[in-house]
Design an enzyme around this catalytic site. Structure first.
Site, mmCIF file in Angstrom:
data_model
loop_
_atom_site.group_PDB
_atom_site.id
_atom_site.type_symbol
_atom_site.label_atom_id
_atom_site.label_comp_id
_atom_site.label_asym_id
_atom_site.label_seq_id
_atom_site.Cartn_x
_atom_site.Cartn_y
_atom_site.Cartn_z
ATOM 1 N N ARG A 74 0.838 -1.196 0.000
ATOM 2 C CA ARG A 74 0.000 0.000 0.000
ATOM 3 C C ARG A 74 0.879 1.253 0.000
ATOM 4 N NH1 ARG A 74 -4.893 0.026 4.295
ATOM 5 N NH2 ARG A 74 -3.234 0.457 5.784
ATOM 6 N N HIS A 76 2.775 -2.686 8.294
ATOM 7 C CA HIS A 76 1.383 -3.121 8.429
ATOM 8 C C HIS A 76 1.239 -4.493 7.775
ATOM 9 C CE1 HIS A 76 -2.802 -2.511 9.260
ATOM 10 N NE2 HIS A 76 -3.175 -2.457 7.997
ATOM 11 N N ARG A 129 -1.089 -0.733 17.483
ATOM 12 C CA ARG A 129 -2.086 0.181 16.932
ATOM 13 C C ARG A 129 -3.417 -0.558 17.011
ATOM 14 N NH1 ARG A 129 1.947 -0.033 12.940
ATOM 15 N NH2 ARG A 129 0.545 -1.161 11.561
ATOM 16 N N TYR A 146 -40.955 -0.522 -1.042
ATOM 17 C CA TYR A 146 -40.673 -0.378 -2.474
ATOM 18 C C TYR A 146 -40.606 -1.741 -3.164
ATOM 19 C CZ TYR A 146 -39.509 4.477 -1.505
ATOM 20 O OH TYR A 146 -39.559 5.786 -1.124
ATOM 21 N N CYS A 205 -35.682 1.170 3.303
ATOM 22 C CA CYS A 205 -35.793 2.440 2.581
ATOM 23 C C CYS A 205 -34.651 3.371 3.001
ATOM 24 C CB CYS A 205 -37.126 3.110 2.875
ATOM 25 S SG CYS A 205 -38.572 2.068 2.640
ATOM 26 N N ASP A 241 -34.767 6.119 4.856
ATOM 27 C CA ASP A 241 -34.831 6.658 6.221
ATOM 28 C C ASP A 241 -35.689 5.827 7.159
ATOM 29 O OD1 ASP A 241 -33.851 9.168 4.855
ATOM 30 O OD2 ASP A 241 -35.877 9.024 4.067
HETATM 31 C C1 LIG Z 1 -6.535 0.862 10.160
HETATM 32 C C2 LIG Z 1 -5.158 0.536 10.515
HETATM 33 C C3 LIG Z 1 -4.865 -0.112 11.722
HETATM 34 C C4 LIG Z 1 -5.929 -0.647 12.631
HETATM 35 O O1 LIG Z 1 -6.409 -1.855 12.095
HETATM 36 P P1 LIG Z 1 -7.295 -2.852 12.962
HETATM 37 O O2 LIG Z 1 -7.382 -4.057 12.115
HETATM 38 O O3 LIG Z 1 -8.618 -2.195 13.124
HETATM 39 O O4 LIG Z 1 -6.601 -3.050 14.236
HETATM 40 C C5 LIG Z 1 -3.541 -0.265 12.072
HETATM 41 N N1 LIG Z 1 -2.556 0.136 11.259
HETATM 42 C C6 LIG Z 1 -2.789 0.727 10.074
HETATM 43 C C7 LIG Z 1 -1.641 1.148 9.228
HETATM 44 C C8 LIG Z 1 -4.088 0.928 9.658
HETATM 45 O O5 LIG Z 1 -4.312 1.493 8.470
#
Ligand SMILES: *Cc1c(COP(=O)(O)O)cnc(C)c1O
Length: 374
Positions: free
Chosen positions: A140, A170, A224, A269, A315, A317
Site C-alpha cells: 500500500r 502493516h 495500533r 418499495y 428504505c 430513512d
Molecule cells: C486501520 C489501521 C490499523 C488498525 O487496524 P485494525 O485491524 O482495526 O486493528 C492499524 N494500522 C494501520 C496502518 C491501519 O491502516
C-alpha cells in the site's frame, strides 16, 4: 451538522467496554507496553473525540488517524497526545501538521526531499514529526528498499526540519490461520529494523489482529489497536479470540408507527413483501442513508428479546419489521446489540451484507445520534 437528536434512533456507546478492551490487551503485553488507539473514520463510527478521550483515560498513549483533517479535529478539541496520520499527506499541507504537533507517515525519499525544499522556501521552522512507513508486503505505502529507507532515516536525523519519531509496517494477513505470509513480512520488517544502528522512539507493527494472534512477536511493545478496541474480532468469525472483548456500540431505534397488515397486503418499495396472514407491522426510523445498509433487506432486528424479520426493502430513512404481536409506539428495537438473551453482532450483519464488520461499523454516519455511557 445534523445530529439526529430529535428522532428515536441512537448509537449507544459503552465507554466502559472500550476501557475493558484496552486493558484486556494491555494485560497480555509486557509491562510498559503502549497502545495507539486507532480512531480513524470517526473512531470506526463511534465518534472521534469522545472515543479518543476515553482511550487516553484508559491508558492509551496516543492516537492513529487516517487523514490530517481527523488529527486536526482532535487538536481542535484539546486532545494533544501523540497523533499519527497513517495515510500519505500532501507535502503542501504538511506544515499544518508540524504546526499542530501532528506526526505524519512518510513512505518515500521524494516526499522528504520535497518537504525539505518547501520548508526552506516558505520558512517552515517547526520540526515535523515523522514515522517512516515500511512496506513489507501490504503493498500500500512505504519503503520497500532497505538502502532508501536508511537514507531517509539519515535525512530525518540530519535536517532540523524533521524529528524522526517512528517507523512502522502493516500486516496483510495477521488475521489468517496460515502464518506463512505474516512470517515473510515479519522477516522483512526485521531487515529494516536491523538496518538502523539507532531506532526511533516508536517502532510499531501490530494492528489488532497481530495483537491477538501474533502477540509474542510485537516489536517495541506498541500496538495500533483498532477494531479490537471496539470489541470486535478482526477475522470476523474465522479465528477465536482469547481476550474478553466487549462490543462497544449498541444500535437501537424504536417503533414509530404500528399497524395491522391484512393477509395479501404488501409493504415497501417493489412490494416485495406480502403478508401471509394478518400481521402486526411496525415502522422504525432508520434506513440506508444512516448507514444501515439496504442489503440488510431480509435480515432481522430484536424486539423484546425476540428476533423480528425486516419486512420488504430497507428504505432511505425508514424500514418495516414484522412483530409477533402488537407492541406500542416507542417500544425499543435493537438493530445491533443485545435484547434479553438474544444478540445481533456486527459480524452477523456483515455476513448478511457480504462484507466485514469494519465496513458495517464505519457506515453508521452522523445522522445517527450517539450517546456515551461510562
Ligand atoms: C486501520 C489501521 C490499523 C488498525 O487496524 P485494525 O485491524 O482495526 O486493528 C492499524 N494500522 C494501520 C496502518 C491501519 O491502516
Amino acid at each position: 451538522m445534523i445530529s439526529g437528536r430529535l428522532r428515536n434512533t441512537e448509537y449507544v456507546i459503552n465507554l466502559k467496554a472500550l476501557r475493558n478492551n484496552i486493558q484486556a490487551q494491555r494485560a497480555v503485553m509486557p509491562a510498559g507496553s503502549r497502545v495507539l488507539a486507532v480512531v480513524k473514520a470517526n473512531a470506526y463510527g463511534h465518534g472521534l473525540v469522545p472515543v479518543a478521550q476515553a482511550a487516553l483515560r484508559a491508558g492509551a498513549t496516543g492516537m492513529c488517524v487516517a487523514i490530517l483533517d481527523e488529527a486536526l479535529e482532535l487538536r481542535d478539541s484539546g486532545v494533544d497526545a501523540i497523533t499519527l496520520v497513517l495515510g500519505i499527506t500532501p507535502v503542501e499541507e504538511a506544515n499544518v501538521a508540524a504546526e499542530a504537533g501532528v506526526s505524519l507517515t512518510v513512505g518515500s525519499l521524494e516526499w522528504l526531499t520535497k518537504y525539505h525544499q518547501f520548508a526552506r522556501q516558505f520558512n517552515w521552522t517547526k520540526p515535523l514529526k515523522v514515522h517512516l512507513a515500511v512496506d513489507t508486503g501490504m503493498g500500500r505505502i512505504g519503503f520497500t528498499n532497505v538502502a532508501e529507507f536508511q537514507q531517509a532515516a539519515t535525512l530525518l536525523r540530519q535536517y532540523p526540519e524533521f524529528e524522526f519519531e517512528g517507523m512502522f509496517t502493516h500486516f496483510a494477513t495477521a488475521d489468517s490461520a496460515d502464518s506463512t505470509y505474516f512470517d515473510r513480512q515479519y522477516a522483512r520488517w526485521q531487515q529494516f529494523t536491523n538496518s538502523l544502528t539507532e531506532l526511533p522512539p516508536y517502532v510499531h507493527m501490530a494492528n489488532s489482529a497481530t495483537g491477538l494472534w501474533h502477540r509474542s512477536q510485537i516489536t517495541a511493545n506498541t500496538i495500533r489497536m483498532g477494531i479490537s478496541m471496539f470489541g470486535y474480532n478482526p477475522s470476523g468469525k474465522e479465528l477465536p479470540v482469547d481476550l474478553d472483548l466487549q462490543p462497544v456500540g449498541t444500535l437501537k431505534t424504536a417503533i414509530c408507527f404500528i399497524k395491522k397488515l391484512a393477509a395479501g397486503e404488501s409493504v415497501s418499495y417493489g412490494a416485495t413483501y406480502t403478508a401471509a396472514k394478518d400481521e402486526w407491522l411496525a415502522t422504525v426510523p432508520i434506513g440506508y442513508a444512516d448507514g444501515y445498509p439496504r442489503c440488510m433487506t431480509g435480515f432481522k432486528v430484536l424486539v423484546d428479546g425476540q428476533y423480528c424479520p425486516i419486512a420488504g426493502r430497507v428504505c432511505m430513512d425508514q424500514m418495516m419489521i414484522r412483530l409477533p404481536k402488537y407492541y406500542p409506539v416507542d417500544t425499543p428495537v435493537i438493530l445491533m446489540g443485545k435484547s434479553g438473551d438474544r444478540v445481533i453482532t456486527a459480524e452477523d450483519m456483515a455476513e448478511q451484507a457480504h462484507t466485514i464488520n469494519y465496513e458495517i461499523l464505519t457506515n453508521f454516519n452522523n445522522r445517527i445520534h450517539r450517546t456515551y455511557h461510562d
